[in-house]
Design a protein around this motif. Structure first.
Motif, mmCIF file in Angstrom:
data_model
loop_
_atom_site.group_PDB
_atom_site.id
_atom_site.type_symbol
_atom_site.label_atom_id
_atom_site.label_comp_id
_atom_site.label_asym_id
_atom_site.label_seq_id
_atom_site.Cartn_x
_atom_site.Cartn_y
_atom_site.Cartn_z
ATOM 1 N N GLY A 151 0.832 -1.196 0.000
ATOM 2 C CA GLY A 151 0.000 0.000 0.000
ATOM 3 C C GLY A 151 0.867 1.246 0.000
ATOM 4 O O GLY A 151 1.967 1.251 0.558
ATOM 5 N N VAL A 152 0.369 2.313 -0.635
ATOM 6 C CA VAL A 152 1.118 3.573 -0.708
ATOM 7 C C VAL A 152 0.218 4.701 -0.219
ATOM 8 O O VAL A 152 -0.793 5.020 -0.839
ATOM 9 N N LYS A 153 0.591 5.296 0.910
ATOM 10 C CA LYS A 153 -0.158 6.415 1.470
ATOM 11 C C LYS A 153 0.426 7.719 0.934
ATOM 12 O O LYS A 153 1.643 7.890 0.902
ATOM 13 N N CYS B 25 -1.954 11.446 -7.545
ATOM 14 C CA CYS B 25 -2.087 11.799 -8.958
ATOM 15 C C CYS B 25 -1.260 10.856 -9.840
ATOM 16 O O CYS B 25 -0.454 10.071 -9.348
ATOM 17 N N SER B 26 -1.472 10.955 -11.129
ATOM 18 C CA SER B 26 -0.741 10.083 -12.061
ATOM 19 C C SER B 26 0.755 10.395 -12.065
ATOM 20 O O SER B 26 1.577 9.507 -12.316
ATOM 21 N N PHE B 27 1.119 11.636 -11.782
ATOM 22 C CA PHE B 27 2.533 11.995 -11.689
ATOM 23 C C PHE B 27 3.188 11.237 -10.535
ATOM 24 O O PHE B 27 4.322 10.765 -10.648
ATOM 25 N N CYS B 28 2.454 11.094 -9.425
ATOM 26 C CA CYS B 28 2.945 10.316 -8.282
ATOM 27 C C CYS B 28 3.205 8.874 -8.710
ATOM 28 O O CYS B 28 4.253 8.305 -8.411
ATOM 29 N N ALA B 29 2.235 8.289 -9.396
ATOM 30 C CA ALA B 29 2.347 6.900 -9.845
ATOM 31 C C ALA B 29 3.536 6.723 -10.779
ATOM 32 O O ALA B 29 4.266 5.722 -10.688
ATOM 33 N N LEU C 100 -3.150 3.800 -8.962
ATOM 34 C CA LEU C 100 -3.486 5.072 -8.330
ATOM 35 C C LEU C 100 -4.843 4.968 -7.646
ATOM 36 O O LEU C 100 -5.028 5.446 -6.524
ATOM 37 N N GLU C 101 -5.778 4.313 -8.296
ATOM 38 C CA GLU C 101 -7.140 4.178 -7.761
ATOM 39 C C GLU C 101 -7.159 3.419 -6.431
ATOM 40 O O GLU C 101 -7.854 3.808 -5.493
ATOM 41 N N ASN C 102 -6.386 2.324 -6.357
ATOM 42 C CA ASN C 102 -6.390 1.487 -5.156
ATOM 43 C C ASN C 102 -5.238 1.777 -4.204
ATOM 44 O O ASN C 102 -5.099 1.120 -3.174
ATOM 45 N N LYS C 103 -4.381 2.713 -4.579
ATOM 46 C CA LYS C 103 -3.266 3.165 -3.737
ATOM 47 C C LYS C 103 -2.304 2.041 -3.348
ATOM 48 O O LYS C 103 -1.999 1.823 -2.188
ATOM 49 N N PHE C 104 -1.833 1.303 -4.365
ATOM 50 C CA PHE C 104 -0.837 0.272 -4.091
ATOM 51 C C PHE C 104 0.151 0.178 -5.230
ATOM 52 O O PHE C 104 -0.079 0.643 -6.337
ATOM 53 N N VAL C 105 1.285 -0.445 -4.920
ATOM 54 C CA VAL C 105 2.298 -0.783 -5.926
ATOM 55 C C VAL C 105 2.516 -2.293 -5.842
ATOM 56 O O VAL C 105 2.666 -2.847 -4.759
ATOM 57 N N LYS C 106 2.466 -2.952 -6.995
ATOM 58 C CA LYS C 106 2.715 -4.390 -7.063
ATOM 59 C C LYS C 106 4.095 -4.590 -7.667
ATOM 60 O O LYS C 106 4.348 -4.179 -8.798
ATOM 61 N N LEU C 107 4.966 -5.208 -6.894
ATOM 62 C CA LEU C 107 6.350 -5.431 -7.303
ATOM 63 C C LEU C 107 6.524 -6.892 -7.701
ATOM 64 O O LEU C 107 6.225 -7.791 -6.917
ATOM 65 N N GLY D 93 8.506 10.660 -0.942
ATOM 66 C CA GLY D 93 7.464 11.448 -0.286
ATOM 67 C C GLY D 93 6.196 10.687 0.071
ATOM 68 O O GLY D 93 5.153 11.287 0.296
ATOM 69 N N TYR D 94 6.287 9.351 0.165
ATOM 70 C CA TYR D 94 5.119 8.527 0.458
ATOM 71 C C TYR D 94 5.392 7.618 1.631
ATOM 72 O O TYR D 94 6.517 7.508 2.104
ATOM 73 N N GLU D 95 4.351 6.947 2.089
ATOM 74 C CA GLU D 95 4.474 6.018 3.202
ATOM 75 C C GLU D 95 4.002 4.637 2.770
ATOM 76 O O GLU D 95 2.953 4.509 2.121
ATOM 77 N N ALA D 96 4.774 3.606 3.129
ATOM 78 C CA ALA D 96 4.433 2.220 2.774
ATOM 79 C C ALA D 96 3.485 1.646 3.801
ATOM 80 O O ALA D 96 3.541 1.959 4.982
ATOM 81 N N SER D 97 2.599 0.769 3.327
ATOM 82 C CA SER D 97 1.665 0.066 4.195
ATOM 83 C C SER D 97 1.709 -1.418 3.815
ATOM 84 O O SER D 97 1.331 -1.782 2.703
ATOM 85 N N PHE D 98 2.191 -2.267 4.751
ATOM 86 C CA PHE D 98 2.334 -3.688 4.486
ATOM 87 C C PHE D 98 1.209 -4.444 5.172
ATOM 88 O O PHE D 98 0.882 -4.172 6.322
ATOM 89 N N ASN D 99 0.655 -5.436 4.467
ATOM 90 C CA ASN D 99 -0.343 -6.321 5.076
ATOM 91 C C ASN D 99 0.383 -7.303 5.970
ATOM 92 O O ASN D 99 1.314 -7.951 5.547
#
Length: 91
Positions: free
Chosen positions: A26-28, A32-36, A56-63, A84-90
């Motif tokens: 998760g990415v807090k 915007c698309s520039f962020c992505a 961007l819609e679901n606020k996550f990055v899949k690696l 400039g973002y914060e990670a969120s791990f399940n």
């Protein structure tokens, strides 16, 4: 027929053992698309990464990692924090 079954079994076993590992984080703060685009670029520069998919819609990055490689949660947190973002791990 036995040779065909044996060949298919070996092929299946070989391809599944090399399956790439995928991690979703998760990415807090991504708004915007520039962020992505920035996040995508940051992770694609890393040697462990085979592919990056940012939602961007679901606020996550899949690696998707290269075979046999993985990135620590600390490194992921650091890369996102530097951008400039914060990670969120399940858990």
């Amino acid at each position: 027929m036995k040779k065909l079954i044996l060949s298919l079994t070996i092929l299946f076993a070989t391809t599944t053992s090399f399956a790439a590992e995928v991690e979703t984080v998760g990415v807090k703060g991504m708004v915007c698309s520039f962020c992505a685009q920035g996040i995508t670029k940051k992770f694609k520069e890393q040697p462990e990464i085979a592919n990056v998919d940012v939602s961007l819609e679901n606020k996550f990055v899949k690696l998707t990692y290269k075979d046999g490689q993985k990135m620590t949660h600390e490194k992921i947190q650091t890369l996102l924090k530097e951008a400039g973002y914060e990670a969120s791990f399940n858990k």
